[in-house]
Design a protein around this motif. Structure first.
Motif, PDB file in Angstrom:
ATOM      1  N   MET A   1       0.857  -1.187   0.000  1.00  0.00           N
ATOM      2  CA  MET A   1       0.000   0.000   0.000  1.00  0.00           C
ATOM      3  C   MET A   1       0.890   1.233   0.000  1.00  0.00           C
ATOM      4  O   MET A   1       1.942   1.243   0.615  1.00  0.00           O
ATOM      5  CB  MET A   1      -0.906  -0.014   1.237  1.00  0.00           C
ATOM      6  CG  MET A   1      -2.096   0.923   1.150  1.00  0.00           C
ATOM      7  SD  MET A   1      -1.738   2.606   1.645  1.00  0.00           S
ATOM      8  CE  MET A   1      -1.417   2.388   3.393  1.00  0.00           C
ATOM      9  N   ARG A  27       0.814   7.292   5.240  1.00  0.00           N
ATOM     10  CA  ARG A  27       0.293   6.128   4.541  1.00  0.00           C
ATOM     11  C   ARG A  27       1.398   5.124   4.222  1.00  0.00           C
ATOM     12  O   ARG A  27       1.168   3.916   4.260  1.00  0.00           O
ATOM     13  CB  ARG A  27      -0.354   6.557   3.219  1.00  0.00           C
ATOM     14  CG  ARG A  27      -1.562   7.449   3.353  1.00  0.00           C
ATOM     15  CD  ARG A  27      -2.030   7.919   1.988  1.00  0.00           C
ATOM     16  NE  ARG A  27      -2.360   6.798   1.124  1.00  0.00           N
ATOM     17  CZ  ARG A  27      -3.575   6.266   1.022  1.00  0.00           C
ATOM     18  NH1 ARG A  27      -4.562   6.749   1.735  1.00  0.00           N
ATOM     19  NH2 ARG A  27      -3.795   5.241   0.207  1.00  0.00           N
ATOM     20  N   ASN A  89      -0.554   2.193  -6.131  1.00  0.00           N
ATOM     21  CA  ASN A  89      -1.079   2.039  -4.768  1.00  0.00           C
ATOM     22  C   ASN A  89      -2.139   0.961  -4.809  1.00  0.00           C
ATOM     23  O   ASN A  89      -3.292   1.235  -5.139  1.00  0.00           O
ATOM     24  CB  ASN A  89      -1.687   3.354  -4.270  1.00  0.00           C
ATOM     25  CG  ASN A  89      -2.436   3.160  -2.952  1.00  0.00           C
ATOM     26  OD1 ASN A  89      -2.123   2.251  -2.181  1.00  0.00           O
ATOM     27  ND2 ASN A  89      -3.436   3.990  -2.709  1.00  0.00           N
ATOM     28  N   GLU A  91      -3.073  -3.654  -4.530  1.00  0.00           N
ATOM     29  CA  GLU A  91      -2.739  -5.065  -4.379  1.00  0.00           C
ATOM     30  C   GLU A  91      -3.347  -5.810  -5.568  1.00  0.00           C
ATOM     31  O   GLU A  91      -4.573  -5.946  -5.661  1.00  0.00           O
ATOM     32  CB  GLU A  91      -3.323  -5.630  -3.078  1.00  0.00           C
ATOM     33  CG  GLU A  91      -2.880  -4.928  -1.805  1.00  0.00           C
ATOM     34  CD  GLU A  91      -1.444  -5.235  -1.416  1.00  0.00           C
ATOM     35  OE1 GLU A  91      -0.789  -6.021  -2.133  1.00  0.00           O
ATOM     36  OE2 GLU A  91      -0.985  -4.695  -0.399  1.00  0.00           O
ATOM     37  N   ARG A 163      -9.520   1.959  -3.429  1.00  0.00           N
ATOM     38  CA  ARG A 163      -8.386   2.808  -3.065  1.00  0.00           C
ATOM     39  C   ARG A 163      -8.702   4.248  -3.435  1.00  0.00           C
ATOM     40  O   ARG A 163      -9.415   4.526  -4.393  1.00  0.00           O
ATOM     41  CB  ARG A 163      -7.108   2.347  -3.760  1.00  0.00           C
ATOM     42  CG  ARG A 163      -6.533   1.051  -3.214  1.00  0.00           C
ATOM     43  CD  ARG A 163      -5.965   1.233  -1.824  1.00  0.00           C
ATOM     44  NE  ARG A 163      -5.474  -0.029  -1.276  1.00  0.00           N
ATOM     45  CZ  ARG A 163      -6.190  -0.837  -0.503  1.00  0.00           C
ATOM     46  NH1 ARG A 163      -7.437  -0.535  -0.224  1.00  0.00           N
ATOM     47  NH2 ARG A 163      -5.661  -1.941  -0.017  1.00  0.00           N
ATOM     48  N   ASP A 490     -10.484   4.476   2.943  1.00  0.00           N
ATOM     49  CA  ASP A 490      -9.070   4.202   2.698  1.00  0.00           C
ATOM     50  C   ASP A 490      -8.190   5.314   3.249  1.00  0.00           C
ATOM     51  O   ASP A 490      -7.151   5.066   3.873  1.00  0.00           O
ATOM     52  CB  ASP A 490      -8.835   4.035   1.198  1.00  0.00           C
ATOM     53  CG  ASP A 490      -7.366   3.921   0.836  1.00  0.00           C
ATOM     54  OD1 ASP A 490      -6.749   2.906   1.187  1.00  0.00           O
ATOM     55  OD2 ASP A 490      -6.827   4.858   0.210  1.00  0.00           O
ATOM     56  N   SER A 494      -5.682   4.296   6.304  1.00  0.00           N
ATOM     57  CA  SER A 494      -4.279   4.264   5.893  1.00  0.00           C
ATOM     58  C   SER A 494      -3.422   5.302   6.599  1.00  0.00           C
ATOM     59  O   SER A 494      -2.190   5.230   6.557  1.00  0.00           O
ATOM     60  CB  SER A 494      -4.181   4.469   4.376  1.00  0.00           C
ATOM     61  OG  SER A 494      -4.857   3.449   3.688  1.00  0.00           O
ATOM     62  N   GLU A 499      -3.303  -1.145   6.156  1.00  0.00           N
ATOM     63  CA  GLU A 499      -4.093  -1.324   4.938  1.00  0.00           C
ATOM     64  C   GLU A 499      -5.334  -2.138   5.236  1.00  0.00           C
ATOM     65  O   GLU A 499      -5.259  -3.228   5.811  1.00  0.00           O
ATOM     66  CB  GLU A 499      -3.253  -2.041   3.883  1.00  0.00           C
ATOM     67  CG  GLU A 499      -4.022  -2.347   2.606  1.00  0.00           C
ATOM     68  CD  GLU A 499      -3.149  -2.965   1.538  1.00  0.00           C
ATOM     69  OE1 GLU A 499      -2.408  -2.205   0.887  1.00  0.00           O
ATOM     70  OE2 GLU A 499      -3.181  -4.198   1.373  1.00  0.00           O
ATOM     71  N   ARG A 501      -8.285  -4.533   4.050  1.00  0.00           N
ATOM     72  CA  ARG A 501      -8.552  -5.499   2.994  1.00  0.00           C
ATOM     73  C   ARG A 501      -9.972  -6.019   3.153  1.00  0.00           C
ATOM     74  O   ARG A 501     -10.419  -6.299   4.268  1.00  0.00           O
ATOM     75  CB  ARG A 501      -7.521  -6.639   3.031  1.00  0.00           C
ATOM     76  CG  ARG A 501      -6.118  -6.145   2.713  1.00  0.00           C
ATOM     77  CD  ARG A 501      -5.062  -7.227   2.705  1.00  0.00           C
ATOM     78  NE  ARG A 501      -3.766  -6.674   2.326  1.00  0.00           N
ATOM     79  CZ  ARG A 501      -2.626  -7.359   2.314  1.00  0.00           C
ATOM     80  NH1 ARG A 501      -2.623  -8.648   2.652  1.00  0.00           N
ATOM     81  NH2 ARG A 501      -1.492  -6.770   1.960  1.00  0.00           N
TER      82      ARG A 501
END
Length: 587
Positions: A1, A27, A89, A91, A163, A490, A494, A499, A501
């Motif tokens: 992230m 972040r 930024n 995943e 995000r 987010d 952050s 992070e 999920r």
């Protein structure tokens, strides 16, 4: 992230302000990097591009950490040969359905983008190839990619908006900015729409394909029209199933959808919980890598229970449960106290919160069902005076959102994500009064209500208009998943270098839920009784498939928990007396 920032200016390099750089580093505290670029167009003043990335290192292999290898991949990604640059930024859990557990997703994506934007391809061929790379990604992300070979800038968010990415146009400095978080010191920031990939070609008199964007990137000396490629033009999340004409069956423990949901959640959690790096500064001091944003409700407790099946037993799991001192509730309790009742018997502002009570019950049930796991219940208690101290920070983080409801939800997520509180290893036995979780990955149950009919309005729609009304309401929720406030969430979560999920928002799970018939998800069937081992077992029809899964996992009490909004469960709604509504602007 990561935190990302790009400025485009005709008046010189525009790095992020000191305040914005601080917020970006919150972040991504593990690395800060900058790269500059220039674009020269005939008969037009040069454009100055400045890219900034901060990194929170989360993914790697246990072997890398054991052998002391540097697991931090530095950003922005910059190819010195072509000059192309990527700020990433996110995943990428899968690329074209290939899992990427343990791999560095940012580096892989950059390599694929470079191949797609090679100078040997025409502008049109390169554009289609770049867009296809982005469409093949499954997972939460926001990005900015500069294809220097063709002088094209791409940016956007994943189709579910998981995000944050904001933009700001500043006519005084003739600049366009893109950033993970707003700079509170300047500009009127807006969120980049999550329904498309945005792009612009830096070329004189260049017409842009696609639909005109709401982002105005016009300066007195240069015009860069922004086009966009809609996500729904890609192989997407399936078509919503409205079939109610045949095959309707009662949803029960043995229904195939219960087993299918379990498998989808396990697959989703496997990607999101395995191979998480131990926080660098705490490698020898703590085993906690995963924590759950834990109200004790159905969604988050099922995630905790299934995570137990995946993680090695030497990894502890923290359950972060937040409760607030709400002056309005405290005053009401004082007013209700009978004459002569001693002050000591007044309401405990934290332990009386609905989510605290539910959380403790579910914590006990997890310990009973999974006794070999070390569970830690973290009671995050937030006095009103402490909330007031943090209020300006939270308001800055949620920009451009600015309603009282935004603020009340953000308070709960902000302090829960901080993860600081009293830690308990048993229902009434605390471990420490000054505990802060080391976990950098926080699991959230968000998404289950939209997919499986968990809101009160879903039940109301069924009562009024039957399956047709219920399907209308669910389809509306599905279609606006990408327009939810996940960008706001987010930014708030952050801020603590953690992070969030969302296992329920895994693309494969969402696609299955969208395409499944209504009776495989909800239990809205008049007069139906649940029977388990010959005994009536009354489950709420909302999120019925998830409730049955909870029951099969041994979470009997959790399977019966009612839905409760976070701002009411943690008591952040209407923190002060008055007639303020959720839609009111922040005062």
């Amino acid at each position: 992230m990561c935190g990302i920032h790009l400025s485009i200016s005709t008046t010189g390099t525009q790095p992020p302000s000191h305040r914005l750089r601080e917020l970006l580093c919150k972040r991504g505290p593990d690395h800060l990097g900058d790269v500059g670029a220039e674009v020269h167009i005939p008969y037009v003043a040069p454009l100055f591009l400045h890219f900034t990335s901060t990194v929170l290192a989360l993914r790697g292999t246990p072997g890398e950490q054991r052998h002391g290898h540097d697991s931090i991949t530095r950003q922005p990604f910059h190819d010195t040969g072509s000059g192309s640059i990527l700020c990433w930024n996110g995943e990428a859990w899968r690329i074209n359905q290939r899992p990427l557990v343990g791999d560095n997703d940012g580096q892989i994506i950059f390599t694929m983008l470079l191949k797609a934007s090679t100078s040997s391809l025409s502008d049109y061929e390169s554009k289609r190839a770049v867009l296809q790379v982005l469409k093949d990604i499954s997972g939460p992300f926001a990005f900015v990619y500069f294809d220097k070979a063709h002088n094209v800038l791409y940016f956007g968010r994943d189709r579910l908006g998981r995000r944050s990415l904001l933009y700001n146009t500043d006519s005084s400095s003739q600049a366009l900015e893109l950033a993970s978080i707003a700079d509170p010191s300047r500009g009127l920031w807006k969120e980049v729409d999550a329904d498309a990939i945005h792009m612009t070609s830096f070329a004189a008199n260049q017409s842009q394909e696609g639909i005109a964007s709401n982002i105005d990137c016009t300066t007195p000396q240069f015009t860069c029209p922004i086009g966009r490629e809609l996500w729904d033009q890609a192989p997407g999340l399936g078509s919503f199933n409205r079939n109610i004409t045949s095959g309707i069956q009662p949803l029960q423990l043995q229904s195939s959808s219960v087993a299918i949901l379990r498998q989808h959640l396990v697959d989703s959690l496997r990607l999101r919980t395995l191979n998480v790096l131990v926080p660098p500064s705490l490698c020898m001091a703590s085993r906690v890598r995963i924590a759950v944003l834990f109200s004790g409700g159905l969604d988050c407790t099922v995630l905790a229970r299934l995570t137990h099946e995946l993680l090695p037993l030497d990894q502890e799991i923290d359950l972060l449960n937040v409760a607030f001192e709400n002056p309005r509730v405290v005053q009401a309790a004082k007013n209700a106290r009978k004459p002569g009742q001693p002050q000591a018997n007044t309401l405990d502002p934290f332990e009386s919160c609905p989510d605290r009570q539910t959380g403790r019950r579910s914590f006990q049930e997890l310990q009973d069902v999974c006794p070999t796991r070390f569970w830690r219940f973290v009671a995050v208690n937030v006095p009103f005076e402490e909330l007031k101290l943090h209020k300006p920070e939270v308001i800055d983080l949620i920009r451009p959102h600015n309603t009282e409801m935004d603020l009340s939800i953000a308070y709960a997520l902000y302090f829960a994500a901080r993860g600081k509180g009293v830690s308990y290893v048993g229902p009434s036995h605390y471990e420490s009064e000054t505990y802060t979780t080391s976990a950098r990955v926080l699991l959230s149950g968000l998404g289950a209500d939209e997919l499986f009919g968990g809101y009160t309005r879903h039940a109301t729609a069924f009562e009024r208009r039957g399956y047709s009304g219920l399907l209308d309401e669910l389809e509306l929720d599905i279609n606006r998943l990408g327009k939810r406030n996940l960008g706001r969430d987010d930014r708030v979560i952050s801020h603590w270098g953690r992070e969030a999920r969302f296992p329920f928002l895994d693309e494969n799970l969402v696609k299955w839920a969208i395409e499944a018939p209504i009776w495989e998800k909800c239990g809205f069937m008049p007069g139906l009784k649940d029977v388990v081992d010959g005994t009536d077992f009354a489950l709420d029809p909302s999120k019925k498939v998830l409730r049955l899964l909870a029951f099969k996992l041994g979470l009997d009490s959790v399977s019966k928990e009612k839905k409760r909004a976070i701002q009411f469960g943690a008591r952040t709604a209407k923190m002060e007396t008055g007639r303020t509504k959720g839609t009111s602007l922040i005062s």
